[in-house]
Scaffold this active site. Structure first.
Site, PDB file in Angstrom:
ATOM      1  N   ALA A 129       0.827  -1.201   0.005  1.00 28.20           N
ATOM      2  CA  ALA A 129      -0.060   0.029   0.014  1.00 28.20           C
ATOM      3  C   ALA A 129       0.824   1.182   0.184  1.00 28.20           C
ATOM      4  O   ALA A 129       2.086   1.275   0.424  1.00 28.20           O
ATOM      5  CB  ALA A 129      -0.811   0.048   1.277  1.00 28.20           C
ATOM      6  N   GLY A 146       0.565  -5.163   0.981  1.00 25.51           N
ATOM      7  CA  GLY A 146      -0.441  -5.121   0.086  1.00 25.51           C
ATOM      8  C   GLY A 146      -0.346  -5.943  -1.128  1.00 25.51           C
ATOM      9  O   GLY A 146      -1.350  -6.336  -1.749  1.00 25.51           O
ATOM     10  N   GLU A 168      -0.706  -9.401  -0.363  1.00 25.78           N
ATOM     11  CA  GLU A 168      -2.142  -9.720  -0.063  1.00 25.78           C
ATOM     12  C   GLU A 168      -2.785  -9.717  -1.468  1.00 25.78           C
ATOM     13  O   GLU A 168      -3.988 -10.514  -1.575  1.00 25.78           O
ATOM     14  CB  GLU A 168      -2.503  -8.339   0.855  1.00 25.78           C
ATOM     15  CG  GLU A 168      -2.066  -8.726   2.235  1.00 25.78           C
ATOM     16  CD  GLU A 168      -2.319  -7.607   3.121  1.00 25.78           C
ATOM     17  OE1 GLU A 168      -1.890  -6.300   2.748  1.00 25.78           O
ATOM     18  OE2 GLU A 168      -2.627  -7.385   4.465  1.00 25.78           O
ATOM     19  N   GLU A 182       4.961  -4.762   7.203  1.00 27.47           N
ATOM     20  CA  GLU A 182       4.255  -4.053   7.920  1.00 27.47           C
ATOM     21  C   GLU A 182       4.498  -3.647   9.232  1.00 27.47           C
ATOM     22  O   GLU A 182       4.670  -2.447   9.799  1.00 27.47           O
ATOM     23  CB  GLU A 182       2.562  -4.389   7.962  1.00 27.47           C
ATOM     24  CG  GLU A 182       1.896  -4.188   6.644  1.00 27.47           C
ATOM     25  CD  GLU A 182       1.862  -5.411   5.903  1.00 27.47           C
ATOM     26  OE1 GLU A 182       2.855  -6.259   6.015  1.00 27.47           O
ATOM     27  OE2 GLU A 182       1.065  -5.452   4.671  1.00 27.47           O
TER      28      GLU A 182
HETATM   29  C1  HXC Z   1       5.004   4.385  -1.627  1.00 31.02           C
HETATM   30  C2  HXC Z   1       6.860   3.271  -2.337  1.00 31.02           C
HETATM   31  C3  HXC Z   1       6.339   2.120  -1.850  1.00 31.02           C
HETATM   32  C4  HXC Z   1       5.190   1.926  -1.136  1.00 31.02           C
HETATM   33  C5  HXC Z   1       8.425   1.745  -2.970  1.00 31.02           C
HETATM   34  N1  HXC Z   1       7.968   3.167  -2.954  1.00 31.02           N
HETATM   35  N2  HXC Z   1       7.449   1.316  -2.120  1.00 31.02           N
HETATM   36  N3  HXC Z   1       6.068   4.495  -2.113  1.00 31.02           N
HETATM   37  N4  HXC Z   1       4.700   3.227  -0.806  1.00 31.02           N
HETATM   38  N5  HXC Z   1       4.761   0.848  -0.488  1.00 31.02           N
HETATM   39  C6  HXC Z   1       8.622   4.276  -3.813  1.00 31.02           C
HETATM   40  C7  HXC Z   1      10.032   4.477  -3.086  1.00 31.02           C
HETATM   41  O1  HXC Z   1       9.466   5.581  -2.174  1.00 31.02           O
HETATM   42  C8  HXC Z   1      10.779   5.275  -4.231  1.00 31.02           C
HETATM   43  O2  HXC Z   1      10.278   6.455  -4.745  1.00 31.02           O
HETATM   44  C9  HXC Z   1      10.560   4.211  -5.550  1.00 31.02           C
HETATM   45  O3  HXC Z   1       9.053   3.767  -4.973  1.00 31.02           O
HETATM   46  C10 HXC Z   1      11.379   3.255  -5.568  1.00 31.02           C
HETATM   47  O4  HXC Z   1      11.514   2.504  -4.309  1.00 31.02           O
HETATM   48  P1  HXC Z   1      13.124   2.632  -3.708  1.00 31.02           P
HETATM   49  O5  HXC Z   1      12.846   2.239  -2.180  1.00 31.02           O
HETATM   50  O6  HXC Z   1      14.060   3.606  -4.124  1.00 31.02           O
HETATM   51  O7  HXC Z   1      13.725   1.084  -4.512  1.00 31.02           O
HETATM   52  P2  HXC Z   1      14.735   0.143  -3.829  1.00 31.02           P
HETATM   53  O8  HXC Z   1      15.923   0.858  -2.860  1.00 31.02           O
HETATM   54  O9  HXC Z   1      14.975  -0.780  -4.819  1.00 31.02           O
HETATM   55  O10 HXC Z   1      13.752  -0.792  -2.700  1.00 31.02           O
HETATM   56  C11 HXC Z   1      12.695  -1.506  -2.958  1.00 31.02           C
HETATM   57  C12 HXC Z   1      11.705  -1.820  -1.750  1.00 31.02           C
HETATM   58  C13 HXC Z   1      11.590  -0.636  -0.911  1.00 31.02           C
HETATM   59  C14 HXC Z   1      12.755  -2.781  -0.833  1.00 31.02           C
HETATM   60  C15 HXC Z   1      10.549  -2.687  -2.255  1.00 31.02           C
HETATM   61  O11 HXC Z   1      10.963   0.334  -1.914  1.00 31.02           O
HETATM   62  C16 HXC Z   1      10.622  -0.724   0.093  1.00 31.02           C
HETATM   63  O12 HXC Z   1      11.031  -1.115   1.208  1.00 31.02           O
HETATM   64  N6  HXC Z   1       9.252  -0.365  -0.050  1.00 31.02           N
HETATM   65  C17 HXC Z   1       8.238  -0.359   1.090  1.00 31.02           C
HETATM   66  C18 HXC Z   1       7.766  -2.010   1.382  1.00 31.02           C
HETATM   67  C19 HXC Z   1       6.811  -1.805   2.140  1.00 31.02           C
HETATM   68  O13 HXC Z   1       6.980  -1.641   3.411  1.00 31.02           O
HETATM   69  N7  HXC Z   1       5.669  -2.528   1.713  1.00 31.02           N
HETATM   70  C20 HXC Z   1       4.278  -2.503   2.962  1.00 31.02           C
HETATM   71  C21 HXC Z   1       3.501  -1.280   2.820  1.00 31.02           C
HETATM   72  S1  HXC Z   1       2.202  -1.300   4.046  1.00 31.02           S
HETATM   73  P3  HXC Z   1      11.096   7.857  -4.991  1.00 31.02           P
HETATM   74  O14 HXC Z   1      10.152   8.870  -5.031  1.00 31.02           O
HETATM   75  O15 HXC Z   1      11.955   7.938  -3.717  1.00 31.02           O
HETATM   76  O16 HXC Z   1      11.786   7.414  -5.971  1.00 31.02           O
HETATM   77  C22 HXC Z   1       1.133  -2.293   3.352  1.00 31.02           C
HETATM   78  C23 HXC Z   1      -0.130  -2.186   4.242  1.00 31.02           C
HETATM   79  C24 HXC Z   1      -1.401  -2.754   3.426  1.00 31.02           C
HETATM   80  O17 HXC Z   1       1.187  -2.682   2.232  1.00 31.02           O
HETATM   81  C25 HXC Z   1      -2.485  -2.815   4.380  1.00 31.02           C
HETATM   82  C26 HXC Z   1      -3.033  -1.139   4.300  1.00 31.02           C
HETATM   83  C27 HXC Z   1      -4.460  -1.031   4.829  1.00 31.02           C
END
Ligand code: HXC
Length: 260
Positions: free
Chosen positions: A66, A111, A114, A134
């Site tokens: 998400a 997400g 999921e 998360e």
């Molecule tokens: C918003 C995201 C994102 C996310 C990546 N990006 N994941 N933006 N939400 N979930 C964006 C980054 O900010 C970045 O933007 C661009 O995508 C590229 O990502 P990088 O981090 O630079 O890439 P990398 O270093 O290769 O790392 C990849 C990654 C990392 C390991 C996947 O991006 C990451 O950890 N993402 C978050 C993963 C996560 O925690 N997902 C769960 C979210 S909570 P910019 O603008 O800087 O280029 C969830 C809850 C669901 O899903 C339920 C809700 C009710």
């Protein structure tokens, strides 16, 4: 339809729904979830579509979760609305009367994992990484990960994935039953299309009732599940597909199913 974050392409009897925000690794914001919901409605109403593939645009991610930038400032009530929105869209996929295959390359996190679990099957590219990170953000899963992951892989393994936030490889996802198979990344869409074609060649009345029996049955005790199955089996005998399938077998020819 003019969506900002979703592509929908139909080729033959297979629709491919692509989450298309590659610059944010296809992260799911509210707009993307709403558009995904509309795309699922569209394939639901398209009689030409038998099987749906869900995938992500770009090389790096299926869906990296998400959208964290949208979630950061949410109030508790907004957070609940957001969780319910994602849950409802994913339920729509699970309840769609057509099989849905997730074609997962790169990150399928939070997400994204999921979303893949709401699909009926998951094919993983060898570079796929699944996880529920998360807890590292100080939140629980919210799009039904705490519910679908234990049902898919069992309580112990699901607890480890959900409580550590560790990512797992495609091979590990395959070993625990999260991924149906692992293929080279370059072959992912072809593998998903091959699987879709094998399903689409069968009697679609029976395929749809099978999906329904599996999904409904997992939420029932086994006695009610078996009663549901017997009713589904009986319903097949109202279809042209049942007559064609059995006639073709007995006459040693290939069936020509109409899906009716
Ligand atoms: C918003 C995201 C994102 C996310 C990546 N990006 N994941 N933006 N939400 N979930 C964006 C980054 O900010 C970045 O933007 C661009 O995508 C590229 O990502 P990088 O981090 O630079 O890439 P990398 O270093 O290769 O790392 C990849 C990654 C990392 C390991 C996947 O991006 C990451 O950890 N993402 C978050 C993963 C996560 O925690 N997902 C769960 C979210 S909570 P910019 O603008 O800087 O280029 C969830 C809850 C669901 O899903 C339920 C809700 C009710």
């Amino acid at each position: 339809m003019g969506w900002n974050n979703i592509l929908l392409e139909t080729e033959g009897n297979t629709a491919v729904v692509t989450i298309n925000r590659p610059r944010a690794l296809n992260a799911l914001n509210s707009e993307t979830l709403q558009e995904l919901s509309q795309a699922i409605d569209q394939v639901a109403g398209d009689p030409a579509v038998s099987v749906v593939i869900v995938t992500g645009a770009g090389e790096k991610a299926f869906v990296a979760g998400a959208d964290i930038s949208q979630m950061k400032e949410m109030s508790p009530l907004e957070a609940r609305e957001f969780a319910r929105l994602g849950q409802q869209v994913f339920d729509k996929i699970e309840n769609l009367a057509k099989p849905v295959i997730a074609a997962v390359k790169g990150f399928a996190l939070g997400g994204g994992c999921e979303l893949s679990m709401a699909c009926d099957m998951r094919i993983a590219a060898d570079n796929a990484r699944f996880g529920q990170p998360e807890v590292g953000l100080g939140i629980t899963a919210g799009f039904a990960g705490t519910q679908r992951l234990p049902r898919l892989v069992g309580k112990g393994v699901a607890s480890e994935i959900l409580m550590t936030g560790d990512m797992i490889s495609a091979e590990e996802a395959h070993r625990i039953g999260l991924a149906n198979k692992v293929v080279p990344a370059a072959d992912l869409l072809k593998a998903a299309r091959d699987l879709a074609a094998r399903i689409a060649s069968k009697g679609q009345v029976a395929v749809r009732l099978t999906k329904s029996a599996i999904h409904q049955g997992l939420n029932m005790d086994i006695e009610r599940g078996q009663a549901f199955e017997a009713d589904a089996f009986a319903l097949c005998f109202t279809s042209a597909d049942q007559k064609e399938g059995m006639d073709a077998f007995l006459n040693k020819r290939k069936p020509n199913f109409s899906g009716k």
